[in-house]
Design a protein around this motif. Structure first.
Motif, PDB file in Angstrom:
ATOM      1  N   ARG A 119      -7.398 -35.444  83.748  1.00 31.12           N
ATOM      2  CA  ARG A 119      -6.839 -35.188  84.988  1.00 31.12           C
ATOM      3  C   ARG A 119      -5.272 -35.722  85.013  1.00 31.12           C
ATOM      4  O   ARG A 119      -4.120 -36.173  83.958  1.00 31.12           O
ATOM      5  CB  ARG A 119      -6.612 -36.341  86.270  1.00 31.12           C
ATOM      6  CG  ARG A 119      -8.156 -36.365  86.351  1.00 31.12           C
ATOM      7  CD  ARG A 119      -8.332 -37.451  87.410  1.00 31.12           C
ATOM      8  NE  ARG A 119      -7.783 -38.590  87.015  1.00 31.12           N
ATOM      9  CZ  ARG A 119      -9.214 -39.824  86.053  1.00 31.12           C
ATOM     10  NH1 ARG A 119      -9.953 -39.344  86.156  1.00 31.12           N
ATOM     11  NH2 ARG A 119      -8.387 -40.928  86.200  1.00 31.12           N
TER      12      ARG A 119
ATOM     13  N   TRP B  59      -8.263 -36.011  91.410  1.00 30.28           N
ATOM     14  CA  TRP B  59      -9.011 -36.707  91.198  1.00 30.28           C
ATOM     15  C   TRP B  59     -10.509 -35.625  90.803  1.00 30.28           C
ATOM     16  O   TRP B  59     -11.074 -35.967  89.739  1.00 30.28           O
ATOM     17  CB  TRP B  59     -10.249 -37.809  92.203  1.00 30.28           C
ATOM     18  CG  TRP B  59      -8.998 -38.861  92.103  1.00 30.28           C
ATOM     19  CD1 TRP B  59      -8.024 -39.044  93.635  1.00 30.28           C
ATOM     20  CD2 TRP B  59      -8.367 -39.974  91.646  1.00 30.28           C
ATOM     21  NE1 TRP B  59      -7.509 -39.922  93.273  1.00 30.28           N
ATOM     22  CE2 TRP B  59      -7.837 -40.627  91.815  1.00 30.28           C
ATOM     23  CE3 TRP B  59      -9.527 -40.412  90.002  1.00 30.28           C
ATOM     24  CZ2 TRP B  59      -7.984 -41.718  91.576  1.00 30.28           C
ATOM     25  CZ3 TRP B  59      -9.131 -41.628  89.430  1.00 30.28           C
ATOM     26  CH2 TRP B  59      -8.230 -42.922  90.344  1.00 30.28           C
TER      27      TRP B  59
ATOM     28  N   ILE C 132     -16.362 -37.983  89.091  1.00 36.09           N
ATOM     29  CA  ILE C 132     -15.065 -37.118  88.951  1.00 36.09           C
ATOM     30  C   ILE C 132     -14.381 -36.340  87.739  1.00 36.09           C
ATOM     31  O   ILE C 132     -14.874 -36.705  86.729  1.00 36.09           O
ATOM     32  CB  ILE C 132     -13.536 -38.728  89.642  1.00 36.09           C
ATOM     33  CG1 ILE C 132     -13.926 -39.682  88.115  1.00 36.09           C
ATOM     34  CG2 ILE C 132     -14.467 -39.120  91.179  1.00 36.09           C
ATOM     35  CD1 ILE C 132     -13.479 -41.150  87.719  1.00 36.09           C
TER      36      ILE C 132
END
Length: 638
Positions: free
Chosen positions: A201, A166, A197
């Motif tokens: 990702r 995260w 965050i």
């Protein structure tokens, strides 16, 4: 509160960073004579280069839009930075440590927002690059390998990997001193339920650099099926990233684009990589948006609109590719360069083509291009039934304006003949005349320059640099550069700014009233208040800076810059030429005063006071003798 940068450090930055090196990061410069360089202005659209740079003086000036100044002013304008942000960026390039007054230097709080965002992206790019070697990034390395890219290719283009957790990058950047606010503003992080965050990702990361090479954003490619996001995710619009203002690969391609006057536009990051590795090092791509007007401006500054400039678009041969090609053709008139299209075989993109058939196939693809107008004509004609007279007439009505818009007149004529053959119209001259009529109508409507109508954009055009437009005068009538008096006054002021040793000390004895144009009189007063030409003879760069700083307003300052950069109209700039300009300005002032006194004598008439009449007559005689001496002896009579 941020401290003020030390004045000596600002001067050191100006002296340490050559203006031509900075400007060359944004546009192609060519020799303009007299030690100056020229290029297409980055601040307004133009066909002919009116933007000039004087490396010896550290100044630039555009004779088209009147923008001008020093290195700091250029970077402030083109990158929309504050003064302090610009000085900090240039100081970093030059390796100069800045001193701050009124509270000392705190690098975390005293750097501008843009500088901080760029630094965050630089650190992020390094982080992602290092992560590509991690065990988790095996899926990313496999993705690259399957497309023919090894480790060295990934390093060359800065490809990296964003960990699937995260907040890996967010925590890393916090550790480097970046605040949560800066991370969100940069687009590298986004607000989560418990704080910022990572935006990216578990993806393969391409750093997106601006034309100067600074990382301003990222393109992120999905790798896993459980990733519910889009296939490609780009940095959102931020203070430093506008997708319509950046071209992926432009930092690597710009020098070759300028050298070869050719740019190849592809559709994706891997296509750019494939082209460069295959030897097509002019390849660039947009970043998640259609190729548009702002992208065209970037390329035109590099291509310089010369007679052989070319932009080649590569598109798949499918329906989507044809639609993209036609959309590109809509912008064709915004280019001064010729535009072409290269259709990839079998629906493959350049990356797939290189993988299947090797590097030579990519080079062959580019060389097999056809003019974009030809593609547009054939596509337009294909929508009509050419078996019927009505179909042929409709196709002609739709295709003829396309041919009329071809820039090169000779090619326009040949294409009109070719169109007649495609349509099956036996009366070729009818089609040729129809096309010529449409082209003439477009010209008559006053279309001038890219984007304004179909005409030969390489036809001779007014060049602002040859007859510089003057800024608005502080007072009085506008400058008339056809006036011999104004031309000579302009030359003398250019000499006083560029070669003060040639005109001093005589120039310093000239009054502002000897300059008939109010803007020139204002410059003369500014030079005087800055210490005069005699002081400038010993320190020309510092002298110019003083004159610009002394100017009473931006209008006069802009004219000072313009005159300091504009070429002097003489093959040999020496004392003889300078003397001629000094004499001409003084002689015209003397002649004006003579006419005034003659008018005074006429008004006095025979009934005037004898003593008054004699005094005025004596003044007239003295001026007439001085004028004759100037005509006979030249500069020696000054």
């Amino acid at each position: 509160m941020a401290g003020r940068i030390n004045d000596d450090d600002v001067k050191a930055v100006r002296d340490a960073v050559p203006i031509d090196a900075v400007v060359s990061e944004y546009l192609q410069l060519r020799n303009a004579g007299g030690g100056n360089l020229k290029g297409l202005c980055p601040f307004h659209d133009e066909k002919s280069p009116s933007f000039q740079v004087s490396p010896s003086k550290g100044l630039f000036h555009c004779f088209g839009c009147q923008e001008g100044g020093d290195t700091i002013a250029f970077v402030m304008k083109i990158d929309h930075l504050s003064f302090s942000e610009t000085v900090e960026r240039l100081a970093a390039q030059a390796g100069i440590t800045l001193r701050y007054e009124e509270g000392g230097y705190n690098p975390t709080h005293q750097r501008g927002e843009r500088i901080r965002l760029v630094e965050a992206h630089k650190v992020a790019a390094q982080f992602y690059g290092e992560q590509l070697g991690s065990p988790e990034a095996e899926i990313g390395r496999k993705f690259l390998a399957e497309r023919g890219f090894d480790q060295s290719a990934a390093e060359h283009f800065g490809v990296g990997y964003s960990p699937a957790g995260w907040d890996h990058l967010t925590r890393f950047l916090r550790g480097k001193g970046f605040s949560d606010k800066e991370l969100v503003l940069s687009g590298l992080s986004q607000e989560g339920r418990r704080g910022p965050i990572d935006r990216f990702r578990g993806r393969l990361m391409w750093p997106i650099r601006d034309i100067t090479g600074e990382v301003v954003g990222f393109g992120a490619r999905k790798l896993r099926e459980d990733d519910n996001g889009p296939k490609y995710l780009n940095t959102p619009e931020t203070a430093i990233y506008k997708k319509s203002h950046v071209l992926y690969g432009i930092d690597l391609a710009k020098k070759e684009i300028a050298r070869t006057s050719r740019a190849v536009v592809v559709e994706g990051y891997t296509d750019v990589m494939a082209c460069h590795l295959a030897g097509v090092t002019t390849a660039i791509a947009t970043c998640g948006t259609a190729f548009g007007g702002d992208h065209i401006k970037i390329l035109r500054r590099l291509l310089m609109d010369n007679a052989t400039a070319e932009v080649i678009f590569t598109f798949d041969g499918d329906a989507a590719g044809q639609k993209a090609a036609l959309r590109a053709f809509e912008d064709d008139q915004k280019f001064a360069a010729e535009t072409s299209i290269a259709i990839t075989p079998g629906g493959m993109d350049p990356c797939e083509l290189r993988l299947a058939e090797g590097d030579p196939s990519v080079q062959k693809l580019v060389e097999s291009r056809t003019p974009l107008f030809e593609f547009a004509i054939r596509h337009t004609v294909s929508r009509h039934n050419l078996e019927t007279p009505a179909g042929r007439a409709a196709a002609l009505d739709e295709a003829a304006p396309i041919v009329a818009g071809i820039k090169n007149i000779a090619i326009q004529h040949e294409s009109a003949v070719q169109l007649a053959g495609i349509l099956g119209i036996l009366d070729t001259q009818f089609v040729v005349k129809r096309v010529a009529q449409l082209a003439r109508w477009a010209r008559d409507r006053g279309g001038r320059g890219p984007g304004s109508g179909p005409q030969d954009r390489r036809a001779p055009a007014h060049r602002a640099a040859e007859t510089p437009a003057a800024p608005q005068a502080p007072s009085g009538p506008a400058l008339n550069l056809r006036s011999p008096a104004h031309r000579t006054e302009r030359e003398l002021l250019k000499l006083a700014l560029q070669h003060p040793a040639l005109v001093s000390p005589a120039f310093d004895a000239y009054g502002a009233d000897e300059f008939t144009a109010p803007p020139y009189a204002a410059v003369r007063r500014t030079i005087e208040e800055a210490g005069g030409a005699e002081q400038g003879a010993a320190d020309t760069p510092g002298y110019l800076a003083r004159v610009r700083d002394t100017a009473p307003d931006d209008t006069v300052r802009a004219l000072v810059t313009e005159l300091a950069v504009e070429a002097i109209h003489a093959r040999t700039v020496d004392e003889v030429y300078a003397g001629v300009q000094l004499v001409q300005v003084r002689l015209r002032a003397v002649d004006r005063r003579i006419r005034e006194i003659q008018g005074t004598l006429a008004r006095l008439g025979n009934n005037a006071d004898p003593q008054q009449y004699a005094a005025v007559a004596n003044d007239l005689w003295v001026l007439q003798q001085y004028g004759q001496a100037l005509r006979n002896q030249g500069a020696a009579a000054l």
